[in-house]
Scaffold this motif. Sequence first.
Motif, PDB file in Angstrom:
ATOM      1  N   PHE A 109       0.845  -1.186   0.000  1.00 27.45           N
ATOM      2  CA  PHE A 109       0.000   0.000   0.000  1.00 27.45           C
ATOM      3  C   PHE A 109       0.880   1.235   0.000  1.00 27.45           C
ATOM      4  N   SER A 110       0.270   2.384  -0.212  1.00 28.37           N
ATOM      5  CA  SER A 110       1.002   3.650  -0.287  1.00 28.37           C
ATOM      6  C   SER A 110       0.470   4.617   0.758  1.00 28.37           C
ATOM      7  N   ILE A 111       1.367   5.426   1.290  1.00 31.43           N
ATOM      8  CA  ILE A 111       0.993   6.469   2.251  1.00 31.43           C
ATOM      9  C   ILE A 111       1.588   7.790   1.800  1.00 31.43           C
ATOM     10  N   PRO A 112       0.971   8.920   2.136  1.00 38.91           N
ATOM     11  CA  PRO A 112       1.574  10.223   1.800  1.00 38.91           C
ATOM     12  C   PRO A 112       2.914  10.378   2.512  1.00 38.91           C
ATOM     13  N   GLU A 113       3.827  11.074   1.863  1.00 41.99           N
ATOM     14  CA  GLU A 113       5.185  11.204   2.395  1.00 41.99           C
ATOM     15  C   GLU A 113       5.225  11.923   3.744  1.00 41.99           C
ATOM     16  N   ARG A 114       4.209  12.732   4.064  1.00 40.85           N
ATOM     17  CA  ARG A 114       4.213  13.448   5.344  1.00 40.85           C
ATOM     18  C   ARG A 114       4.065  12.513   6.538  1.00 40.85           C
ATOM     19  N   HIS A 115       3.623  11.267   6.287  1.00 41.44           N
ATOM     20  CA  HIS A 115       3.452  10.299   7.375  1.00 41.44           C
ATOM     21  C   HIS A 115       4.641   9.349   7.494  1.00 41.44           C
ATOM     22  N   LEU A 116       5.716   9.606   6.767  1.00 44.72           N
ATOM     23  CA  LEU A 116       6.842   8.679   6.758  1.00 44.72           C
ATOM     24  C   LEU A 116       7.411   8.460   8.151  1.00 44.72           C
ATOM     25  N   GLN A 117       7.514   9.514   8.954  1.00 43.51           N
ATOM     26  CA  GLN A 117       8.115   9.396  10.284  1.00 43.51           C
ATOM     27  C   GLN A 117       7.269   8.570  11.243  1.00 43.51           C
ATOM     28  N   GLN A 118       6.023   8.288  10.881  1.00 42.95           N
ATOM     29  CA  GLN A 118       5.138   7.534  11.770  1.00 42.95           C
ATOM     30  C   GLN A 118       5.204   6.035  11.540  1.00 42.95           C
ATOM     31  N   LEU A 119       5.942   5.608  10.499  1.00 37.71           N
ATOM     32  CA  LEU A 119       6.021   4.193  10.178  1.00 37.71           C
ATOM     33  C   LEU A 119       7.434   3.672  10.353  1.00 37.71           C
ATOM     34  N   GLN A 120       7.539   2.389  10.676  1.00 38.80           N
ATOM     35  CA  GLN A 120       8.828   1.732  10.789  1.00 38.80           C
ATOM     36  C   GLN A 120       8.639   0.235  10.593  1.00 38.80           C
ATOM     37  N   THR A 121       9.708  -0.450  10.205  1.00 32.55           N
ATOM     38  CA  THR A 121       9.622  -1.898  10.035  1.00 32.55           C
ATOM     39  C   THR A 121       9.354  -2.566  11.378  1.00 32.55           C
ATOM     40  N   GLY A 122       8.577  -3.622  11.345  1.00 36.11           N
ATOM     41  CA  GLY A 122       8.175  -4.313  12.558  1.00 36.11           C
ATOM     42  C   GLY A 122       6.910  -3.770  13.183  1.00 36.11           C
ATOM     43  N   GLN A 123       6.356  -2.702  12.619  1.00 37.34           N
ATOM     44  CA  GLN A 123       5.156  -2.088  13.190  1.00 37.34           C
ATOM     45  C   GLN A 123       3.927  -2.915  12.833  1.00 37.34           C
ATOM     46  N   PRO A 124       3.053  -3.223  13.812  1.00 41.13           N
ATOM     47  CA  PRO A 124       1.866  -4.026  13.513  1.00 41.13           C
ATOM     48  C   PRO A 124       0.796  -3.218  12.787  1.00 41.13           C
ATOM     49  N   LEU A 125      -0.066  -3.919  12.092  1.00 39.85           N
ATOM     50  CA  LEU A 125      -1.215  -3.311  11.423  1.00 39.85           C
ATOM     51  C   LEU A 125      -2.340  -4.320  11.391  1.00 39.85           C
ATOM     52  N   SER A 126      -3.513  -3.841  11.034  1.00 38.52           N
ATOM     53  CA  SER A 126      -4.680  -4.718  10.897  1.00 38.52           C
ATOM     54  C   SER A 126      -5.301  -4.525   9.521  1.00 38.52           C
ATOM     55  N   LEU A 127      -5.891  -5.597   9.008  1.00 34.61           N
ATOM     56  CA  LEU A 127      -6.525  -5.580   7.699  1.00 34.61           C
ATOM     57  C   LEU A 127      -7.954  -6.072   7.818  1.00 34.61           C
ATOM     58  N   ILE A 128      -8.823  -5.425   7.083  1.00 33.67           N
ATOM     59  CA  ILE A 128     -10.210  -5.870   6.974  1.00 33.67           C
ATOM     60  C   ILE A 128     -10.451  -6.228   5.512  1.00 33.67           C
ATOM     61  N   ILE A 129     -10.807  -7.487   5.280  1.00 33.39           N
ATOM     62  CA  ILE A 129     -11.077  -7.984   3.931  1.00 33.39           C
ATOM     63  C   ILE A 129     -12.588  -8.016   3.756  1.00 33.39           C
ATOM     64  N   ASP A 130     -13.117  -7.116   2.947  1.00 31.55           N
ATOM     65  CA  ASP A 130     -14.569  -7.019   2.788  1.00 31.55           C
ATOM     66  C   ASP A 130     -15.175  -8.327   2.296  1.00 31.55           C
ATOM     67  N   ALA A 131     -14.445  -9.064   1.484  1.00 31.07           N
ATOM     68  CA  ALA A 131     -14.979 -10.322   0.952  1.00 31.07           C
ATOM     69  C   ALA A 131     -15.108 -11.395   2.019  1.00 31.07           C
ATOM     70  N   LEU A 132     -14.444 -11.210   3.172  1.00 35.32           N
ATOM     71  CA  LEU A 132     -14.442 -12.232   4.220  1.00 35.32           C
ATOM     72  C   LEU A 132     -15.174 -11.781   5.476  1.00 35.32           C
ATOM     73  N   GLY A 133     -15.888 -10.661   5.420  1.00 27.60           N
ATOM     74  CA  GLY A 133     -16.624 -10.195   6.583  1.00 27.60           C
ATOM     75  C   GLY A 133     -15.881  -9.110   7.338  1.00 27.60           C
ATOM     76  N   ALA A 134     -16.315  -8.881   8.584  1.00 29.31           N
ATOM     77  CA  ALA A 134     -15.799  -7.761   9.369  1.00 29.31           C
ATOM     78  C   ALA A 134     -14.610  -8.137  10.252  1.00 29.31           C
ATOM     79  N   ASP A 135     -14.200  -9.401  10.251  1.00 30.09           N
ATOM     80  CA  ASP A 135     -13.069  -9.805  11.090  1.00 30.09           C
ATOM     81  C   ASP A 135     -11.777  -9.168  10.586  1.00 30.09           C
TER      82      ASP A 135
END
Length: 351
Positions: free
Chosen positions: A193-219
Amino acid sequence: MKRNLVLLLLCSLTAMPVQAETSEPSQPAGLPAEVITVTSASLTEQLNAVGVLQANEAVMVSPEQNGRVSDILFSEGQKIEAGTPLFQLDSALYDAALAQARARARLSELEYQRASSLLEKRVGSRTEHDTRLAQLRVDQAEVALAQTQLDKMTVRAPFSGTLGLRQVSPGDFVTSGQPLVELTDLSTLKVEFSIPERHLQQLQTGQPLSLIIDALGADAFAGEIYAIAPSANPTSHNIRVRARVPNPDGVLRPGLFARIQVETARHEQALVVPEQALILQGNQTLVMQLNADNQAELTPVTTGLRRFGEVQILSGLAPGAVVVTAGHLKLRPGMPVTPVFADAPDEDADA
C-alpha cells in the motif's frame, strides 16, 4: 348577626391558603437541553490505506532443458514441500551420456594410478604423471556435468507451496522456459500500500497493522510491516510500504482487496466529546457547558483528533464537565438549563 359572622369566618379560611401560595417568589424554569458528562477514554491515532493481497512467493514452474514429459508426479491443487519432484522428462539420452562420462573417468583414473606408480619407481616421467592427472580432472568434470543435466530432467518445486493447474499433459514435448504449472506460497501473504510522504516518520519496520477484507466479513487480520521503499514517488509523493500477513488457515487469497489500518499513537487518558457539541465562531472553537447552577457558559476549547463522530479536547475542559450536545440554538450564556443526560442509564431497561 350570627349568620354574617359565619360567612365572614368562612371567607377568611378560604383566602388563607391562596395568600400563602402567592407569597412565595416564582422561579424561572430552565430550558431543557441534551447534555453529556465529559470522561477520559483511550484514543488511538491511525493511518488508513487500501491494498491488494499478494502471494508471499509465486512462480510459474518451467523446465531448464528440452524434453518430452514422461510422467506427472503431482495432483492439481496439492500442497507440496520444497524439492518435491513435479515432472519427469524423458532422460534416456542423458542416462547414456552419464554412463559414457563415467567410463572415461574410470579409464583416466586407472591411467593416472599407473603413471603415479611408475613415477614412484622412477621409471615414469613427471610430465606423463601430470598429464594423466589433468585428464582425470577433465573427465570427472564431464561426469559432474552429465549428472547435472540428468538431474534437470526431473523438474522440482523451488519452494513449499500450493500447486495450481498444470499446462501440459504426459507425452507433450516441452522446451526450456515453457510454463508447466503455477506454484504459490500461501502460508504467508504480502500486502502493498502507499501512504503520503508526510506520514513517513510515523512508520517503521516491525510495526503491527490490521486488515479488513470485505470479501471475508468484518473480522480483522493482523500483519506486520517488513519493508518501506527508500524513495517517494516524484509524481504522487507517496511512499510504498509492504507488510506480511500470516495465513495459517489458508483463508486469505491473493488478489483480495484489503482496508489497512496502522496504529501510530495511543492516548490512554484523552478527553472526547461528540462532534455536535462543538460551536464554531470564526477561528474559535467553543463548547457550551453548564456551571454548578446549571447555567449555560461558552468555553473556548482546543481540539485534537477526530474519529467516529468524536473529537479529542486538548484544553478548555476537565473530566466531569457537563457539555450541551443538542439545543445550542435556543440557549444563551447565563440562561438556566434543565439538563437531559444523553449518557444516563435507561431506568426502564434496568427495571
